[in-house]
Motif scaffolding. Structure first.
Motif, PDB file in Angstrom:
ATOM      1  N   GLY A   1      -3.660  -7.753   2.157  1.00  0.00           N
ATOM      2  CA  GLY A   1      -4.858  -8.199   2.883  1.00  0.00           C
ATOM      3  C   GLY A   1      -4.562  -8.428   4.359  1.00  0.00           C
ATOM      4  O   GLY A   1      -3.407  -8.593   4.761  1.00  0.00           O
TER       5      GLY A   1
ATOM      6  N   ASN B   1       0.830  -1.216   0.000  1.00  0.00           N
ATOM      7  CA  ASN B   1       0.000   0.000   0.000  1.00  0.00           C
ATOM      8  C   ASN B   1       0.858   1.257   0.000  1.00  0.00           C
ATOM      9  O   ASN B   1       0.411   2.334  -0.394  1.00  0.00           O
ATOM     10  CB  ASN B   1      -0.877   0.059   1.258  1.00  0.00           C
TER      11      ASN B   1
ATOM     12  N   SER C   1      -1.410  -8.530  -1.852  1.00  0.00           N
ATOM     13  CA  SER C   1      -2.727  -7.872  -1.784  1.00  0.00           C
ATOM     14  C   SER C   1      -2.826  -6.890  -0.633  1.00  0.00           C
ATOM     15  O   SER C   1      -3.791  -6.136  -0.558  1.00  0.00           O
ATOM     16  CB  SER C   1      -3.818  -8.938  -1.607  1.00  0.00           C
TER      17      SER C   1
ATOM     18  N   GLU D   1      -0.142 -14.233  -1.399  1.00  0.00           N
ATOM     19  CA  GLU D   1      -1.441 -13.549  -1.490  1.00  0.00           C
ATOM     20  C   GLU D   1      -1.475 -12.386  -0.502  1.00  0.00           C
ATOM     21  O   GLU D   1      -1.841 -11.261  -0.858  1.00  0.00           O
ATOM     22  CB  GLU D   1      -2.587 -14.532  -1.221  1.00  0.00           C
TER      23      GLU D   1
END
Ligand code: COA
Length: 257
Positions: A164, A134, A162, A158
């Motif tokens: 996440g 980010n 991502s 992942e």
């Protein structure tokens, strides 16, 4: 230590990162204090094991302090990453068990800090993630390596790619944490486990850590490390005490010698 609270009780040294207004983000001062606290873990015979946790109800550690990132050059970033990795190696290679009590957000450097500990216990409100992409960067304190080691490449990539976040239950199913407990049970659970470990032979415990770490250290042969640790453990007073106590059907008293 201005950024940490510490407490030693019954051989368990609790290190609490104490910047709750900044969600315990790891700035340069925290790293200095953390290194000092780790030196204490290594050198103080009264400390048998340690817990790392975060102050306040919201966060374990919400990452490296992003406000210190803005002005960094490439060369600065390289030094920061190396210094952060060295601190977390000090945790990983500690001869005394260090466990993370993850009481909320464990993001970026916070997730990396938790992963450098020997194992992790999460509270119900824990959240794990590596949100560095980010910010246009990647983890620098060992996160790309330990996340793959702990949860496997597919799940790790992942999360890394991502940004996440996963909750405690998912972290448990991934093997990232050993337990998820109610928030008010977090330290109680950790103390319960460490009290058991603290009653075992300290040199043998240290050699378990050393041999398990060798699995992930390309400079070492894990099986050779095990042979050496096994042989060295036979050369201790605690081995004599442990085997004798078993044969005499009594509880062993270990002295770390
Ligand atoms: N570095 C510096 N400060 C941080 C921080 C970090 N990694 N994470 C949180 N803070 C600060 C916030 O800036 C805020 O400070 P302020 O009150 O002076 O503005 C304070 O902590 C509270 O955070 P806030 O964002 O208001 O809380 P929230 O509940 O809305 O959001 C998070 C919580 C964790 C989702 C959010 O703070 C966040 O995304 N943090 C950054 C996570 C991150 O990217 N970590 C990796 C860094 S490499």
């Amino acid at each position: 230590m201005s950024t940490l609270l510490t407490n030693l009780e019954n051989g368990i040294f609790t290190i609490t990162i104490n910047r709750p207004d900044k969600l315990n983000a790891l700035n340069a001062a925290v790293f200095v204090d953390l290194n000092n606290a780790l030196d204490e873990v290594y050198s103080n015979d009264a400390i048998k094991s340690a817990i790392i946790t975060g102050a306040g109800p919201k966060a374990f550690v919400a990452g490296a302090d992003i406000s210190e990132f803005n002005q960094l050059s490439k060369a600065d970033a390289m030094m920061l990453s190396k210094a952060g990795q060295d601190t977390f190696f000090k945790i990983e290679n500690s001869p005394k068990p260090i466990i993370a009590c993850v009481n909320g957000f464990a993001l970026g450097g916070g997730c990396e800090l938790a992963m450098s500990c020997h194992f992790r216990i999460a509270s119900e409100n824990a959240k794990f993630g590596q949100p560095e992409v980010n910010l246009g960067i990647i983890p620098g304190y060992g996160g790309t390596q330990r996340l793959v080691q702990l949860i496997g490449k597919g799940r790790a990539l992942e999360l890394l790619m991502s940004a996440g976040m996963i909750d405690g239950t998912t972290a448990l199913s991934y093997g990232l944490v050993n337990y998820v407990v109610a928030t008010d049970q977090l330290l109680i659970k950790a103390i319960e486990i460490l009290s058991i470990i603290n009653s075992k032979a300290p040199i043998a415990v240290a050699k378990c850590i050393d041999a398990a770490n060798a699995v992930f250290d390309e400079s070492k042969d894990g099986y050779e490390t095990e042979i050496k640790g096994f042989a060295d453990s036979f050369d201790t007073e605690d081995r004599v005490e442990g085997t004798t106590a078993f044969l005499e059907k009594r509880k062993a008293t270990f002295r770390g010698k």
